[in-house]
Design an enzyme around this catalytic site. Sequence first.
Site, PDB file in Angstrom:
ATOM      1  N   SER A 255       0.929  -1.374  -0.076  1.00 53.40           N
ATOM      2  CA  SER A 255       0.034   0.025   0.030  1.00 53.40           C
ATOM      3  C   SER A 255       0.939   1.332  -0.044  1.00 53.40           C
ATOM      4  CB  SER A 255      -0.942  -0.029   1.174  1.00 53.40           C
ATOM      5  OG  SER A 255      -0.173   0.375   2.379  1.00 53.40           O
ATOM      6  N   LYS A 256       0.067   2.392   0.167  1.00 51.41           N
ATOM      7  CA  LYS A 256       1.161   3.661  -0.078  1.00 51.41           C
ATOM      8  C   LYS A 256       1.973   3.730   1.075  1.00 51.41           C
ATOM      9  CE  LYS A 256      -1.089   6.501  -3.084  1.00 51.41           C
ATOM     10  NZ  LYS A 256      -2.268   6.023  -3.364  1.00 51.41           N
ATOM     11  N   ARG A 257       1.626   2.977   1.995  1.00 51.87           N
ATOM     12  CA  ARG A 257       2.653   2.880   3.174  1.00 51.87           C
ATOM     13  C   ARG A 257       4.036   2.568   2.911  1.00 51.87           C
ATOM     14  NH1 ARG A 257       1.759  -0.900   7.066  1.00 51.87           N
ATOM     15  NH2 ARG A 257       0.216  -1.745   5.684  1.00 51.87           N
ATOM     16  N   HIS A 258       4.246   1.744   1.869  1.00 54.79           N
ATOM     17  CA  HIS A 258       5.289   1.223   1.525  1.00 54.79           C
ATOM     18  C   HIS A 258       5.979   2.101   0.365  1.00 54.79           C
ATOM     19  CE1 HIS A 258       3.027  -2.424   2.899  1.00 54.79           C
ATOM     20  NE2 HIS A 258       4.205  -2.421   3.723  1.00 54.79           N
ATOM     21  N   GLY A 259       5.391   3.205   0.171  1.00 57.31           N
ATOM     22  CA  GLY A 259       6.041   3.999  -0.941  1.00 57.31           C
ATOM     23  C   GLY A 259       5.000   4.187  -2.197  1.00 57.31           C
TER      24      GLY A 259
END
Length: 493
Positions: A255-259
């Site tokens: 997800s966005k959390r990972h970039g």
Amino acid sequence: MPDTPVRVRYAPSPTGAPHIGNIRTALFNWLFARHGGGSFVVRIEDTDVERKVPGALEEILDSLRWLNLDWDEGPEVGGSFGPYLQSQRLPLYKEMAERLVAQGDAYVCYCSPERLDEMRREQIQRKEPPRYDRRCRFLSAYERAELETQGLRSVVRFAIPLEGETTFHDLLRGDITYQNAVLDDFVLLKSDGYPTYHLANVTDDHLMQITHVMRAEEWIPSTPRHVLLYRALGFEPPLFAHMPMILGPDRSKLSKRHGATSLAAYREQGYLPEAIFNFLALLGWSYDERAEILSREEVVRSFTLERVGKTAAIFNIEKLDWMNGVYIRQLSVDQLADRLMPFLEAGLPPEAPRPLSREFVEKVVPLIQERLKKLDEAADLTSFLFVEKIRYDPHLLIGKNMTAAEALHALRISREKLAQSGSFDAAHLESIFRPLAEELKLKPGQLFGILRVATTGRTIAPPLFQTMEVLGRERCSRRIEEALTLLEPLAAG
Ligand code: GLU
């Protein structure tokens, strides 16, 4: 179906910028088709009017083109099973829904959204899984006729068998069985006349003669519904293979959390399509246990479902960065200059004169090719080569364990040496400055450090003498003059 030519499809919904995982699905389908001499079909599943995003379709096609994934049938190219936009096929779905209603496998449901909401709330309160209570499934003919006359908005629902179970075979995972009791009477046709994903997907996979449905693992729960639909319609279902999930390094869903998660974001950062192709191919598929750098041709030649994994693939950005570096180093100077031009145009400071000189960029490329991981790093790494004036803290000119006076002295001598040097190529410059360090009783690093800051304004920069050569005699001399002017007051104070 031994003799049937392979036909696979990529069926994105234009609901936003394509996610990297979604593109991996496209890639695996493309590889499967290209490996087996089959057809790769692109079908746009745009029946969710509310989630449609303008421009998303173009972005999807652009992403495929960027990765060089050509499609045999679909938008722009056409084909004999078109149209390939579901929004242009509405009568076909309507016909299927009517057929199912006529044969008793589907029914019209008049329940209002308010009633459904209320029901859902109560079910959640009772800790039951929310699902339609089938009220309209068992209406008498009289009740139905009565409701019809009221002109209510209605949907068509599939009548799931009340008992038994549904099994389908997944080429990667084997047989998967669902109890029919856990499946609810899902909607086939919405009140706006558009089909749901399930109806449109099954109708089109059948009409487009798709042989293998290869899609993300998250669609597994839809598959028993689809299988029941195929059966009710009397269609032979395609073969199914659900691709492993892609997880972040912390093993949670990517997800966005990972970039960045959209392909476009990777493209903008300067990942090469060749690297992304290679990297995505290895997200869930492997050539052998070790091979990492694989050409497009090698991947096509060796891509089989047997080597697609069942366990989740981990998206490791460091590996992608490394891989991108490898592909960058494989480019010729000319090719890398081509790819860098737009990144430099966009990333260099405004004072760098535009348009940039392509010839000069070609000189700059060898300075950074070895260490570049992403194209968007190039502007920062090289801006001092493109601007007239560099700015830096004059204290940087004084090397470690040196006084300002020593630095000043070293730089003055360096200026003289440069003025006397006949040629200005890197090897010659090195042959002057290495012995000079010794003469001045400095470590080479100390002297080179002063020169580096004076000519580039930085303590870390591409190899010094090659850089000086590219900067040229005139600019180097000017910058050294300026550095002397900055150092003098420090040495005096
Ligand atoms: N439209 C679905 C998606 O966006 C397609 C799923 C499938 O391949 O069946 O992923």
